[in-house]
Design a protein around this motif. Structure first.
Motif, mmCIF file in Angstrom:
data_model
loop_
_atom_site.group_PDB
_atom_site.id
_atom_site.type_symbol
_atom_site.label_atom_id
_atom_site.label_comp_id
_atom_site.label_asym_id
_atom_site.label_seq_id
_atom_site.Cartn_x
_atom_site.Cartn_y
_atom_site.Cartn_z
ATOM 1 N N LYS A 15 0.833 -1.211 0.000
ATOM 2 C CA LYS A 15 0.000 0.000 0.000
ATOM 3 C C LYS A 15 0.866 1.259 0.000
ATOM 4 O O LYS A 15 2.069 1.203 0.261
ATOM 5 C CB LYS A 15 -0.869 -0.003 1.251
ATOM 6 C CG LYS A 15 -1.874 -1.132 1.308
ATOM 7 C CD LYS A 15 -2.840 -0.923 2.465
ATOM 8 C CE LYS A 15 -4.039 -1.834 2.375
ATOM 9 N NZ LYS A 15 -3.749 -3.201 2.748
ATOM 10 N N SER B 80 -3.377 6.660 1.563
ATOM 11 C CA SER B 80 -4.641 6.946 0.878
ATOM 12 C C SER B 80 -4.717 8.377 0.328
ATOM 13 O O SER B 80 -5.318 8.622 -0.709
ATOM 14 C CB SER B 80 -5.796 6.745 1.865
ATOM 15 O OG SER B 80 -5.531 7.424 3.088
ATOM 16 N N SER C 148 -7.747 -1.153 14.039
ATOM 17 C CA SER C 148 -6.346 -1.154 13.616
ATOM 18 C C SER C 148 -5.721 -2.512 13.919
ATOM 19 O O SER C 148 -5.514 -2.861 15.083
ATOM 20 C CB SER C 148 -5.596 -0.030 14.351
ATOM 21 O OG SER C 148 -4.216 -0.155 14.153
ATOM 22 N N THR C 149 -5.421 -3.265 12.853
ATOM 23 C CA THR C 149 -4.969 -4.643 13.051
ATOM 24 C C THR C 149 -3.553 -4.726 13.629
ATOM 25 O O THR C 149 -3.226 -5.673 14.337
ATOM 26 C CB THR C 149 -4.995 -5.409 11.708
ATOM 27 O OG1 THR C 149 -4.496 -4.537 10.690
ATOM 28 C CG2 THR C 149 -6.373 -5.874 11.355
ATOM 29 N N HIS C 150 -2.727 -3.739 13.300
ATOM 30 C CA HIS C 150 -1.310 -3.852 13.675
ATOM 31 C C HIS C 150 -0.935 -3.111 14.951
ATOM 32 O O HIS C 150 0.168 -3.282 15.456
ATOM 33 C CB HIS C 150 -0.429 -3.319 12.532
ATOM 34 C CG HIS C 150 -0.637 -4.034 11.245
ATOM 35 N ND1 HIS C 150 -0.243 -5.332 11.047
ATOM 36 C CD2 HIS C 150 -1.224 -3.646 10.091
ATOM 37 C CE1 HIS C 150 -0.565 -5.713 9.821
ATOM 38 N NE2 HIS C 150 -1.171 -4.702 9.214
ATOM 39 N N LYS D 242 5.265 1.922 17.082
ATOM 40 C CA LYS D 242 4.300 3.003 17.270
ATOM 41 C C LYS D 242 4.250 3.324 18.760
ATOM 42 O O LYS D 242 4.243 2.405 19.581
ATOM 43 C CB LYS D 242 2.895 2.517 16.874
ATOM 44 C CG LYS D 242 2.578 2.597 15.408
ATOM 45 C CD LYS D 242 1.308 1.826 15.087
ATOM 46 C CE LYS D 242 0.202 2.712 14.618
ATOM 47 N NZ LYS D 242 -0.907 1.929 14.000
ATOM 48 N N ASN E 126 -3.452 5.592 16.540
ATOM 49 C CA ASN E 126 -3.984 6.312 15.366
ATOM 50 C C ASN E 126 -4.940 7.422 15.809
ATOM 51 O O ASN E 126 -4.847 8.563 15.342
ATOM 52 C CB ASN E 126 -4.756 5.356 14.445
ATOM 53 C CG ASN E 126 -3.887 4.270 13.814
ATOM 54 O OD1 ASN E 126 -2.684 4.213 14.054
ATOM 55 N ND2 ASN E 126 -4.492 3.408 13.010
#
Ligand code: BYC
Length: 316
Positions: A105, A108, A204-206, A216, A220
């Motif tokens: 990716k 966006s 948020s999967t990660h 991180k 987010n």
């Protein structure tokens, strides 16, 4: 000495020290870093397109010089980040191939069009502004090469943010048409800029793993809130309206409340169905193909140099 095992890795993470390329690290840590740093590098490179599109139309020589420098900086950021990813055992060619194949990716935000000159100011102000909010946090990331790349990138992004905001100050001080152009621009970029921070924490999967590994350090949603709080007063100063009827200062929380994000739009763009996903990738692939002769010439030159050097050492 390089770390040898999980226990030593855990101790370094707990002590807030850095993991370096030759250290032992869990496979998942390596994998998520390759994914995130690769995505970050691709974002910088694809991110050259929306603004590059305006270099030939910048209204003055001064603005053109700033814009060329900015777009060139973004290319440089991509290169530092590909180099940081290479320290994890993946090649730049592999990363670029994954981008071109659509399996990696990029942010966006770069799938939206730049429709007017004010968009160049808005990208600096909002897009670079959002990127810095995230990247200041990433400059404290546990992986040494990533965190060090972020330090320099953040310095350059600060200049990008300020030139964008200054461009908008000038436009907002100008004619009513210039002010309207600026408003049109913030109307289109506000929500996509908030989406840059990724899905809600609950989707948020990660995040859980990345936070445990200190890749991180802020979630987010918390980063998104930080960005909104910093940006609303800047919009007020410009006299521009943020296109969110629910935006209101919440005295109790000490933060701005803001309206719901259109997650359907976000996931559509992430999945490749945004306004310009196809064009951005087509343009990137075409530039890669057109530049093949440059890469081949550089390799041929390097081989010739190496052969000459070898020969002169042999006969010395
Ligand atoms: N767009 O579990 P999550 C610049 C994906 S360029 C697309 O929260 P994570 C500039 C995410 O990848 C710098 N995809 O993920 C350049 C994951 O999918 P996969 C831009 C997104 O990684 C030129 C899934 O959603 N900055 O400044 O923990 C001109 C679940 O998300 C997005 C970066 O690239 C998105 N917005 O956190 C001007 C920052 N959000 O991989 C300016 C680097 C989420 O499982 N990246 N996804 O298939 C990051 O910091 C983190 O990857 C994110 C997401 C905060 C974006």
């Amino acid at each position: 000495m390089a770390l040898q095992d999980q226990a030593e890795f855990d101790a370094v993470i707990a002590a807030d020290d850095k993991i370096e390329p030759t250290d032992w690290m869990p496979d998942g840590y390596r994998k998520t870093l390759i994914r995130q740093i690769g995505q970050h590098a691709h974002s910088e490179i694809i991110g050259m397109q929306p603004e590059g599109n305006w270099i030939s139309r910048a209204p003055t020589l001064h603005r053109k010089a700033i814009l060329i420098a900015k777009v060139q900086d973004e290319g440089g950021h991509g290169l530092y980040l590909y180099s940081a990813a290479e320290t994890l055992g993946v090649t730049r060619d592999q990363l670029v191939a994954a981008l071109h194949a659509g399996s990696h990716k990029y942010s966006s935000i770069f799938n939206y069009p730049t429709l007017n000159w004010a968009d160049i100011g808005t990208i600096g102000w909002l897009v670079d502004g959002a990127a810095i909010t995230n990247q200041v946090m990433l400059s404290r990331s546990s992986y040494g090469p990533y965190s060090r790349a972020m330090v320099r990138i953040c310095k350059e992004e600060s200049f990008h943010q300020r030139q964008g905001y200054e461009l908008l100050i000038r436009l907002c001080e100008g004619s009513s048409e210039q002010k309207a152009m600026s408003q049109d621009s913030i109307d289109r970029w506000w929500w996509p800029a908030l989406m840059m921070f990724g899905p809600h924490d609950s989707d948020s999967t990660h995040s859980a793993e990345s936070t445990a590994w200190k890749i991180k350090r802020v979630s987010n949603d918390d980063l998104r809130q930080q960005f909104v709080d910093a940006t609303v007063p800047q919009a007020d100063y410009l006299g521009l309206h943020i296109p969110d009827p629910d935006l209101v200062w919440n005295e109790e929380r000490g933060h701005y409340d803001f309206g719901p994000i259109d997650w359907e739009e976000f996931w559509q763009v992430v999945k490749g169905n945004g306004p310009l996903n196809r064009e951005r990738l087509d343009h990137k692939r075409a530039a890669w193909d057109d530049g093949a002769w440059v890469r081949e010439a550089a390799v041929a030159h390097a081989e010739k140099q190496a052969a000459r050097e070898f020969e002169s050492r042999r006969t010395a």
